[in-house]
Design a protein around this motif. Structure first.
Motif, mmCIF file in Angstrom:
data_model
loop_
_atom_site.group_PDB
_atom_site.id
_atom_site.type_symbol
_atom_site.label_atom_id
_atom_site.label_comp_id
_atom_site.label_asym_id
_atom_site.label_seq_id
_atom_site.Cartn_x
_atom_site.Cartn_y
_atom_site.Cartn_z
ATOM 1 N N SER A 251 0.680 0.615 3.196
ATOM 2 C CA SER A 251 2.136 0.318 3.383
ATOM 3 C C SER A 251 2.359 0.794 4.867
ATOM 4 O O SER A 251 1.691 1.481 5.487
ATOM 5 N N GLU B 93 5.720 1.283 7.416
ATOM 6 C CA GLU B 93 7.350 1.630 7.604
ATOM 7 C C GLU B 93 7.567 1.838 9.108
ATOM 8 O O GLU B 93 6.988 2.685 9.701
ATOM 9 N N GLY C 252 1.665 -8.565 0.892
ATOM 10 C CA GLY C 252 2.452 -7.698 0.436
ATOM 11 C C GLY C 252 3.998 -7.840 0.419
ATOM 12 O O GLY C 252 4.506 -9.116 0.899
ATOM 13 N N THR D 188 8.121 -2.328 5.197
ATOM 14 C CA THR D 188 9.474 -2.035 5.328
ATOM 15 C C THR D 188 9.757 -1.980 6.853
ATOM 16 O O THR D 188 9.040 -1.117 7.757
ATOM 17 N N ALA E 78 -1.238 4.543 4.386
ATOM 18 C CA ALA E 78 0.121 4.389 4.810
ATOM 19 C C ALA E 78 0.259 4.863 6.047
ATOM 20 O O ALA E 78 -0.332 5.580 6.718
ATOM 21 N N GLY F 174 -0.422 -4.811 1.952
ATOM 22 C CA GLY F 174 0.364 -3.574 1.833
ATOM 23 C C GLY F 174 1.761 -4.020 1.951
ATOM 24 O O GLY F 174 2.154 -4.938 2.605
ATOM 25 N N ASP F 175 2.806 -3.218 1.299
ATOM 26 C CA ASP F 175 4.261 -3.621 1.353
ATOM 27 C C ASP F 175 4.609 -3.003 2.829
ATOM 28 O O ASP F 175 4.124 -1.945 3.370
#
Length: 134
Positions: A70, A72, A103, A89, A55, A86-87
């Protein structure tokens, strides 16, 4: 100023560096090597040959290599050579033609939870004692 010197504003992980474990930096970080773990830094610049498996949390992330995890970031720039699995944000995002994201993309408003600094501690405004059977 050389990396590792006092009051440096950024750090560099060279292309020959492999880090196994989480990385946290209070300054900007330029990554050309490989990280197998989570990464948290002020701002991230990732080189084309770099790989991050974990992450990523940063105010600004400029991604040009591989991220398997992920992300962010307040501001995310996905360069044409980037591959993200991956996600994601973000508040602001730019994806160059050719950049790949596999993602979920989730937009957050400026100052929304997750990006804002931690809230101030709770303050007791009034404290009334309750008495039973009075």
């Amino acid at each position: 100023m050389a990396t590792g010197a006092r009051h440096t504003t950024f750090s560099i992980l060279g292309s020959d560096v492999v880090v196994t474990g989480n990385v946290a930096a209070s300054v900007d970080l330029h990554v050309d090597g490989k990280i197998e773990g989570d990464l948290k830094c002020a701002n991230l610049v990732q080189g084309e040959s770099s790989e991050i498996k974990g992450a990523v949390v940063a105010d600004t992330a400029k991604v040009a290599g591989l991220i398997d995890g992920s992300i962010e970031a307040k501001t995310l720039i996905v360069h044409a050579t980037a591959r993200i699995t991956g996600d994601v944000t973000y508040e602001n995002i730019t994806i160059e033609n050719g950049g790949k994201v596999d993602g979920k993309l989730s937009h957050r408003r400026a100052g929304a939870a997750g990006f804002a600094k931690s809230p101030p501690p709770l303050e007791v405004v009034e404290n009334k004692s309750a008495t039973l059977g009075a």
